[in-house]
Design an enzyme around this catalytic site. Structure first.
Site, PDB file in Angstrom:
ATOM      1  N   GLY A 128       0.957  -0.967  -0.261  1.00 27.23           N
ATOM      2  CA  GLY A 128      -0.007   0.088   0.663  1.00 27.23           C
ATOM      3  C   GLY A 128       1.133   1.222   0.163  1.00 27.23           C
ATOM      4  O   GLY A 128       1.834   1.417   0.671  1.00 27.23           O
ATOM      5  N   GLN A 148       3.124  10.601   1.324  1.00 28.04           N
ATOM      6  CA  GLN A 148       3.895   8.796   1.569  1.00 28.04           C
ATOM      7  C   GLN A 148       5.239   9.450   0.374  1.00 28.04           C
ATOM      8  O   GLN A 148       6.095   9.214   0.403  1.00 28.04           O
ATOM      9  CB  GLN A 148       4.064   7.590   1.435  1.00 28.04           C
ATOM     10  CG  GLN A 148       3.823   7.085   2.924  1.00 28.04           C
ATOM     11  CD  GLN A 148       3.709   5.676   3.120  1.00 28.04           C
ATOM     12  OE1 GLN A 148       2.388   5.301   2.062  1.00 28.04           O
ATOM     13  NE2 GLN A 148       4.618   4.971   3.517  1.00 28.04           N
ATOM     14  N   CYS A 176       6.041   0.091   7.565  1.00 30.20           N
ATOM     15  CA  CYS A 176       5.966   1.045   6.660  1.00 30.20           C
ATOM     16  C   CYS A 176       6.796   1.779   5.764  1.00 30.20           C
ATOM     17  O   CYS A 176       7.830   1.412   6.153  1.00 30.20           O
ATOM     18  CB  CYS A 176       5.211   2.216   7.633  1.00 30.20           C
ATOM     19  SG  CYS A 176       4.782   3.542   6.947  1.00 30.20           S
ATOM     20  N   LEU A 177       6.581   1.598   4.680  1.00 30.82           N
ATOM     21  CA  LEU A 177       7.610   1.834   3.829  1.00 30.82           C
ATOM     22  C   LEU A 177       8.176   3.591   4.258  1.00 30.82           C
ATOM     23  O   LEU A 177       9.287   3.913   3.924  1.00 30.82           O
ATOM     24  CB  LEU A 177       7.149   2.615   1.992  1.00 30.82           C
ATOM     25  CG  LEU A 177       6.798   1.306   1.632  1.00 30.82           C
ATOM     26  CD1 LEU A 177       6.143   1.253   0.035  1.00 30.82           C
ATOM     27  CD2 LEU A 177       7.978   0.097   1.262  1.00 30.82           C
ATOM     28  N   HIS A 184      -4.704   1.367   7.632  1.00 28.12           N
ATOM     29  CA  HIS A 184      -3.080   1.685   7.693  1.00 28.12           C
ATOM     30  C   HIS A 184      -3.496   3.292   6.224  1.00 28.12           C
ATOM     31  O   HIS A 184      -2.584   3.994   7.005  1.00 28.12           O
ATOM     32  CB  HIS A 184      -2.338   0.701   7.755  1.00 28.12           C
ATOM     33  CG  HIS A 184      -0.993   1.289   7.908  1.00 28.12           C
ATOM     34  ND1 HIS A 184       0.133   1.119   8.047  1.00 28.12           N
ATOM     35  CD2 HIS A 184      -0.069   2.317   6.759  1.00 28.12           C
ATOM     36  CE1 HIS A 184       1.560   1.477   7.975  1.00 28.12           C
ATOM     37  NE2 HIS A 184       1.331   2.447   6.344  1.00 28.12           N
ATOM     38  N   GLU A 185      -3.345   2.534   5.010  1.00 30.27           N
ATOM     39  CA  GLU A 185      -3.640   3.340   4.311  1.00 30.27           C
ATOM     40  C   GLU A 185      -4.251   5.004   4.424  1.00 30.27           C
ATOM     41  O   GLU A 185      -3.878   5.967   3.892  1.00 30.27           O
ATOM     42  CB  GLU A 185      -3.556   3.260   2.833  1.00 30.27           C
ATOM     43  CG  GLU A 185      -2.595   2.241   2.173  1.00 30.27           C
ATOM     44  CD  GLU A 185      -0.841   2.642   2.556  1.00 30.27           C
ATOM     45  OE1 GLU A 185      -0.556   4.080   2.703  1.00 30.27           O
ATOM     46  OE2 GLU A 185      -0.801   1.627   3.128  1.00 30.27           O
ATOM     47  N   HIS A 204      -2.552   6.910   7.084  1.00 28.96           N
ATOM     48  CA  HIS A 204      -2.390   8.286   6.275  1.00 28.96           C
ATOM     49  C   HIS A 204      -3.250   9.745   5.944  1.00 28.96           C
ATOM     50  O   HIS A 204      -1.684   9.810   5.974  1.00 28.96           O
ATOM     51  CB  HIS A 204      -1.467   7.769   5.042  1.00 28.96           C
ATOM     52  CG  HIS A 204      -0.344   6.528   5.479  1.00 28.96           C
ATOM     53  ND1 HIS A 204       1.389   7.264   6.076  1.00 28.96           N
ATOM     54  CD2 HIS A 204      -0.217   5.237   5.127  1.00 28.96           C
ATOM     55  CE1 HIS A 204       2.430   6.295   6.290  1.00 28.96           C
ATOM     56  NE2 HIS A 204       1.444   5.210   5.603  1.00 28.96           N
TER      57      HIS A 204
HETATM   58 ZN    ZN Z   1       1.939   3.171   5.714  1.00 30.31          ZN
END
Ligand code: ZN
Length: 176
Positions: free
Chosen positions: A47, A52, A98-99, A140-141, A144
């Protein structure tokens, strides 16, 4: 085109709510979606949200197929624009990463089922339901897009420990 993934503590965009998308079906939006998938697959994520990659827009791309057990799973691309969670049920606890916070994984409690209402690239509204991993990624997304990271769901103690480790990495020039 590959976009650079912003890391936690390096850019405040990750900690504030993003703006709604208001123009649909534009070449810019199509390119953004393509770039987001390319960046997400290259980073081995499942995701990726606009903030991000330093885009202040309520948009996220998701594909949990690479995380599923089946080999060579076909892509299951999901694009959510201006998404809202309209129903949640049950509970699951599992490791999350998380990226934007690479190298850190912690158990996070989430709803087991969740239903999302969102717009597609053409601006059409639709609903999509997920359970287990997909429900976790939805939550999660969408977090963000509201400036919330998975570490905000941890205890203050754990969160501060992660922050301290990241500050050390920043000083060492290992957190770019
Ligand atoms: Zn994340």
């Amino acid at each position: 085109m590959l976009r650079k993934v912003v890391r936690y503590l390096n850019n405040p965009i990750l900690e504030r709510p993003a703006d709604p998308v208001t123009e649909f079906d534009t070449p810019e939006l199509h390119t953004l979606v393509e770039d987001m998938f390319e960046t997400m697959y290259t980073s081995h994520g499942i995701g990726l949200a606009g903030p991000q990659i330093d885009i202040d827009k309520r948009i996220t791309v998701i594909d949990i197929a690479p995380a599923e057990d089946e080999e060579n799973a076909a892509p299951q691309k999901i694009v959510l624009i201006n998404p809202e969670i309209i129903a949640k049920e049950g509970k699951q606890t599992g490791e999350e990463g998380c990226l934007s916070i690479p190298g850190f994984r912690e158990p996070v409690s989430r709803a087991k089922f969740c239903t999302v209402r969102a717009q597609d690239v053409k601006g059409e509204w639709f609903e999509i339901a997920g359970e287990d991993l997909l429900a976790r990624v939805f939550q999660h997304e969408i977090d963000h897009l509201n400036g919330i990271l998975f570490i905000n769901h941890l205890s203050a103690l754990k969160r501060d420990l992660i922050k301290r480790k990241i500050r050390k990495l920043q000083k060492a020039g290992e957190w770019e």
